[in-house]
Design an enzyme around this catalytic site. Sequence first.
Site, PDB file in Angstrom:
ATOM      1  N   ALA A 110      38.526  -5.368  74.463  1.00  0.00           N
ATOM      2  CA  ALA A 110      39.956  -5.631  74.648  1.00  0.00           C
ATOM      3  C   ALA A 110      40.652  -5.403  73.308  1.00  0.00           C
ATOM      4  CB  ALA A 110      40.196  -7.053  75.142  1.00  0.00           C
ATOM      5  N   PHE A 111      41.970  -5.239  73.333  1.00  0.00           N
ATOM      6  CA  PHE A 111      42.655  -4.795  72.117  1.00  0.00           C
ATOM      7  C   PHE A 111      42.619  -5.813  70.990  1.00  0.00           C
ATOM      8  CE2 PHE A 111      46.752  -6.452  70.690  1.00  0.00           C
ATOM      9  CZ  PHE A 111      47.010  -7.438  71.623  1.00  0.00           C
ATOM     10  N   LYS A 112      42.268  -7.058  71.298  1.00  0.00           N
ATOM     11  CA  LYS A 112      42.231  -8.059  70.230  1.00  0.00           C
ATOM     12  C   LYS A 112      41.185  -7.722  69.170  1.00  0.00           C
ATOM     13  CE  LYS A 112      44.723 -11.496  72.698  1.00  0.00           C
ATOM     14  NZ  LYS A 112      44.916 -10.738  73.956  1.00  0.00           N
ATOM     15  N   ASP A 113      40.210  -6.895  69.536  1.00  0.00           N
ATOM     16  CA  ASP A 113      39.230  -6.439  68.543  1.00  0.00           C
ATOM     17  C   ASP A 113      39.882  -5.655  67.405  1.00  0.00           C
ATOM     18  OD1 ASP A 113      36.947  -7.411  69.882  1.00  0.00           O
ATOM     19  OD2 ASP A 113      36.858  -5.621  71.157  1.00  0.00           O
ATOM     20  N   LEU A 116      40.980  -8.595  65.259  1.00  0.00           N
ATOM     21  CA  LEU A 116      40.008  -9.653  64.980  1.00  0.00           C
ATOM     22  C   LEU A 116      38.726  -9.127  64.344  1.00  0.00           C
ATOM     23  CD1 LEU A 116      40.668 -12.083  67.908  1.00  0.00           C
ATOM     24  CD2 LEU A 116      40.612 -12.689  65.485  1.00  0.00           C
TER      25      LEU A 116
END
Length: 495
Positions: A110-113, A116
């Site tokens: 997911a784009f939070k990678d 993060l």
Amino acid sequence: MAVLYSSTRGGEKGVSASQAILKGLACDGGLFVPNAIPVIDGKLSDWKELSYKELAYEVMKLYFDDFTEEELKNCIERAYDEKFDTDVIAPMTEADGVFYLELFHGATIAFKDMALSILPHLMTTSAKKNKIENEIVILTATSGDTGKAALAGFAEVEGTKIIVFYPKNGVSPVQERQMVTQKGDNTYVVGIHGNFDDAQSGVKKIFNDKELAEYMNSKGFQFSSANSINIGRLVPQIVYYVFAYLNLLKEERIAEGEKINVVVPTGNFGNILAAYYAKNMGVPIDKLICASNDNKVLYDFFETGCYDRNREFVLTSSPSMDILISSNLERLIYRICGDDPVMNKEFMESLQNTGVYHITKEMKEQLESYSGGYASEAETAETIKSLYEKTGYVIDTHTAVAASVYHKYVKETGDTTKTVIASTASPFKFGRSVLNAIDSKYDSLTDFEQIDELAKVANVAIPNAIDEIRNAPVLHDHICEKDAMVDEVKKFLGI
Ligand SMILES: *Cc1c(COP(=O)(O)O)cnc(C)c1O
């Protein structure tokens, strides 16, 4: 001139980038913003041939200017490595005349990678720079995606520990498996008997407990946050919008200086705010199209200038956008009221006390580059199905909200500007909803059977992130009551 940060509520000024990253939230509850958004000097197209990592350095150094070149490059090297399944890091796929910027090729799909995977390194570097000797303890409450992305980012990062609380019966089976199979001695995952709000309030309470903070300090620990309000998450997200523009230029899909539109499926307003920062830095972006699901608080805000969270919370098939308080919007409000912390604070206090605020006419006029839209559950499913039938390309539910909103926008405005849609999750992460949208015959399959089926339907290999959890041993089976979270923290830290 040095870039310094201040709180959107006026309580802190002249804070360095590394201090802002360490703190996360300002002590007055405001968000850190740079005194001025830096402008790209020189020609944007000079960066056309840069790799993602090289570009990340050029963009981030404009914001994090108290990091040395070596420190920043080191963080970037460690973040955007083979954790990503492509060395392009953020590839683009054209389907049905639109460019899908795929932000889901990292460890948790997911784009939070995108942010993060670098935040832990920015944070440990910041701790060193500020001579902090305590171990940093990251506390996170999650409704699914953030928890795993934060765990994957912080696992085995020296000088840190991470504790994630999730609602035991409130996340998808894939999301839960992703978390409870997390490796790394410095990770700890706890399911609580309660919902996401209970987890979130529990974490906030621990953060605000001064006595506990002192006790922690005496034992060599201090808390920090990996939440999306951290400036160390916002800035890395600017990079991929610059990258996407340069990619289109390089592939000769656009001419130099040609404007593009950007569509972003939005929850906490972090991702689309990064696109707004890119625009303000000088990337030729025309419209910023903010896409919501049935929790359309932002759509109403862009229509009327009134932010009103007093409404029913709707559970949708795009859960990462099920949100009624978009925290990062505060940074936009601050900017359109002329960087006035007093005025911004009044709006935020009104939101806190009544759930509502109305911006002024002058402020609303500054939102003309934004367009809000929303998609119902039926429209979202229909968009997945029709794109698949037309092109064979399968998108996830969050991305489908954006695609649906985009089609409605084009119909209403006739605007044919070339458009990038931020594709925020792999369809494998929300396999059940995605397959059901394509054909209801798959509904009776188990979660992992559906994943196998989806791989066939989409003609895409199953991502490693999914294969890894299929047979991985459960390493975390802690469950606690919602008022016992602090005991779990102490137990894990051995204090
Ligand atoms: C978090 C998330 C969003 C929303 O992003 P914001 O920055 O909170 O607006 C959209 N899609 C997916 C898949 C997410 O995980």
